[in-house]
Scaffold this active site. Sequence first.
Site, PDB file in Angstrom:
ATOM      1  N   LYS A 281       0.659  -1.319   0.094  1.00  0.00           N
ATOM      2  CA  LYS A 281       0.013  -0.055  -0.163  1.00  0.00           C
ATOM      3  C   LYS A 281       1.051   1.281   0.114  1.00  0.00           C
ATOM      4  CE  LYS A 281      -3.839  -1.888   2.581  1.00  0.00           C
ATOM      5  NZ  LYS A 281      -5.108  -1.613   1.775  1.00  0.00           N
ATOM      6  N   ASP A 351      -3.123  -7.440  -1.696  1.00  0.00           N
ATOM      7  CA  ASP A 351      -3.783  -6.491  -0.790  1.00  0.00           C
ATOM      8  C   ASP A 351      -5.162  -6.811  -0.559  1.00  0.00           C
ATOM      9  OD1 ASP A 351      -3.877  -4.477   0.883  1.00  0.00           O
ATOM     10  OD2 ASP A 351      -4.170  -2.959  -0.575  1.00  0.00           O
ATOM     11  N   GLU A 353      -6.209  -9.385   0.836  1.00  0.00           N
ATOM     12  CA  GLU A 353      -5.904 -10.385   1.711  1.00  0.00           C
ATOM     13  C   GLU A 353      -7.266 -10.877   2.500  1.00  0.00           C
ATOM     14  OE1 GLU A 353      -5.634  -7.461   2.490  1.00  0.00           O
ATOM     15  OE2 GLU A 353      -6.310  -7.586   4.357  1.00  0.00           O
ATOM     16  N   ARG A 355     -10.201 -11.388   2.070  1.00  0.00           N
ATOM     17  CA  ARG A 355     -11.154 -12.235   1.791  1.00  0.00           C
ATOM     18  C   ARG A 355     -10.654 -13.579   1.718  1.00  0.00           C
ATOM     19  NH1 ARG A 355     -11.697  -9.095  -3.939  1.00  0.00           N
ATOM     20  NH2 ARG A 355     -11.268  -7.463  -2.514  1.00  0.00           N
TER      21      ARG A 355
HETATM   22  N1  BES Z   1      -7.962  -3.677   4.626  1.00  0.00           N
HETATM   23  C1  BES Z   1      -8.186  -3.369   3.330  1.00  0.00           C
HETATM   24  C2  BES Z   1      -9.466  -2.478   3.112  1.00  0.00           C
HETATM   25  C3  BES Z   1      -9.805  -1.184   3.665  1.00  0.00           C
HETATM   26  C4  BES Z   1      -9.365  -0.195   2.968  1.00  0.00           C
HETATM   27  C5  BES Z   1     -10.024  -0.875   4.948  1.00  0.00           C
HETATM   28  C6  BES Z   1      -9.758   1.283   3.717  1.00  0.00           C
HETATM   29  C7  BES Z   1     -10.318   0.111   5.858  1.00  0.00           C
HETATM   30  C8  BES Z   1     -10.115   1.114   4.897  1.00  0.00           C
HETATM   31  C9  BES Z   1      -8.279  -4.481   2.293  1.00  0.00           C
HETATM   32  O1  BES Z   1      -7.674  -5.418   2.739  1.00  0.00           O
HETATM   33  C10 BES Z   1      -7.845  -3.936   0.951  1.00  0.00           C
HETATM   34  O2  BES Z   1      -6.674  -3.721   0.948  1.00  0.00           O
HETATM   35  N2  BES Z   1      -8.502  -3.748  -0.123  1.00  0.00           N
HETATM   36  C11 BES Z   1      -8.301  -3.727  -1.346  1.00  0.00           C
HETATM   37  C12 BES Z   1      -8.820  -4.704  -2.366  1.00  0.00           C
HETATM   38  C13 BES Z   1      -8.455  -4.342  -3.767  1.00  0.00           C
HETATM   39  C14 BES Z   1      -6.750  -4.830  -3.814  1.00  0.00           C
HETATM   40  C15 BES Z   1      -9.134  -5.095  -4.432  1.00  0.00           C
HETATM   41  C16 BES Z   1      -8.846  -2.366  -1.509  1.00  0.00           C
HETATM   42  O3  BES Z   1     -10.020  -1.808  -1.064  1.00  0.00           O
HETATM   43  O4  BES Z   1      -8.100  -1.297  -2.078  1.00  0.00           O
HETATM   44 ZN    ZN Z   2      -7.202  -5.637   4.695  1.00  0.00          ZN
HETATM   45 MG    MG Z   3      -5.757  -5.436   1.934  1.00  0.00          MG
END
Ligand code: BES
Ligand code: ZN
Ligand code: MG
Length: 502
Positions: A281, A351, A353, A355
């Site tokens: 990230k 990222d 992860e 799911r």
């Molecule tokens: N933990 C994040 C989602 C998240 C984003 C939680 C903002 C709280 C605030 C999750 O694991 C994630 O990184 N999701 C990605 C998915 C994508 C790679 C398809 C996302 O939402 O960017």
């Molecule tokens: Zn996450």
């Molecule tokens: Mg993530």
Amino acid sequence: MKISVKNADIKNEVCDVVVINLFEGVKNPSGATGVINEAVNNKIVDYIINMEDFKGEFGTFYTLPVLNNEIAAKKILIAGLGKKEDFNLNKLRELSAKIINECKKNKKDKNIVSILHGAGEGELCTKCCAKMIAEGITIANYKFDKYLSDEDKNKTAQIENFIICENDETKIEKIKEGLYIGETIAKASNFAKDLINEAAYVMTPNKLSEVAKSIDEVDIKIYDKKDIEKMDMGAYLAVARGSVNEPKFIHLTYKPKNPNGKKVAIIGKGITFDSGGMDLKPPSSMLNMKDDMSGAACVIGLFSVLNELNINTEVHGIIAACENMISGCAYKPGDILKAKNGKTIEVDNTDAEGRLTLADALCFADELNVDEVIDVATLTGACMVALGTCASGIMGTNQELINKLIEVSKVSDEKLWQLPLYEEYDKSLKSDIADMKNTGSRYAGASTAGVFLSKFIKNKNWAHIDIAGTAFLEKPDKYGVKMANGAMVRTLLYYLKECKCK
Ligand code: BES
Ligand code: ZN
Ligand code: MG
């Protein structure tokens, strides 16, 4: 803060602040506000109402010092209730939180006496009013100050006593019951907040499992890495692989004393830190990723009070806790994983992860033969983009269950908005070399994640709640709560408690 009720005449209560109220447009206040007005020689009517210094708008306050010992309190705080037709229990919870935030402005105000707002002129149910007040004040009195110096800690006031003063003796028992339920529900939410606000290097998977273990009167089984390998949770294990902090799979069981025959499993996403993994990230997105275990904290928060609330449903709490880190051992884009149910997953993005860990947790829940499975997860930024920070997304396979949860969320005032699980979203998860990929199209990200999860649960009574937007707040919400806010603890407790009164 000690919350209690007292059968007494409010004029004679010794305290720092006595809280009364005023609806918009009321010229001659009745009830306790009327009593106080009389005791202070009609000052409230003559100076405040008639001179239009204070109109009683919702959430506004007016402070009046007490002179010549007219009443036993040191000062009077008049809380504006707004328009009578707009007032309801949710407004009361919010107002109660605002009262605490107002009292906290003055360090000396430690002992508060209040009337039971809403139950008089507001005509709301006595027990529910007590519940809302206790909930609101307990939520607002929360602070996370363990890392502050004593000097900074002492800068804000700490309310020590909050006493509801009621002159009608027949109402005391109902008020007591309400206060107990409201305070217990808010305590559970505050407990979850403590876990989320804690730094990720402290709140590791192991620490999370120890906190879960410390809950009295519930059964717990903690599976370590070897056990998880034996359970063939290949998707979850892959996510965990990049960290020196080993995964812990936590299974809590609450068996009610008076079972109603119903069994529910509640799964919480338990990524104690989400760096994104190899698909790292950017710094600004990683900043609050200690909150990625908010679903797990919600489960632990719930379990901390199931006994106290005498819940009659059997509840299973499931947390696949691990860190999503980057290292020489970390799982990689292109890896092919095999989940507990045998399905294979091509890693499209490390990222995504949550799911993967939830996939194995859902398979585990399926084997428990429960009536319903609900998962709570900070799953997608897309959900946050869609609904913002004031509503969580809900989706699932059983409309009745979803409707029930949405209804109850109106009582808890934690908004839920349904997102679709259309078949069309399936396509974007297609993989050439595995049963599916873990991410799909950039669009409809929250729904795509939901569709992915649906491949790992056979139980037809499944609901998925995405709390990515609601779990951690950068700006204070209407209760004054910032950072972790214990999302879905109140909703799921109201759901399990089957609170009928609105
Ligand atoms: N933990 C994040 C989602 C998240 C984003 C939680 C903002 C709280 C605030 C999750 O694991 C994630 O990184 N999701 C990605 C998915 C994508 C790679 C398809 C996302 O939402 O960017
Ligand atoms: Zn996450
Ligand atoms: Mg993530």
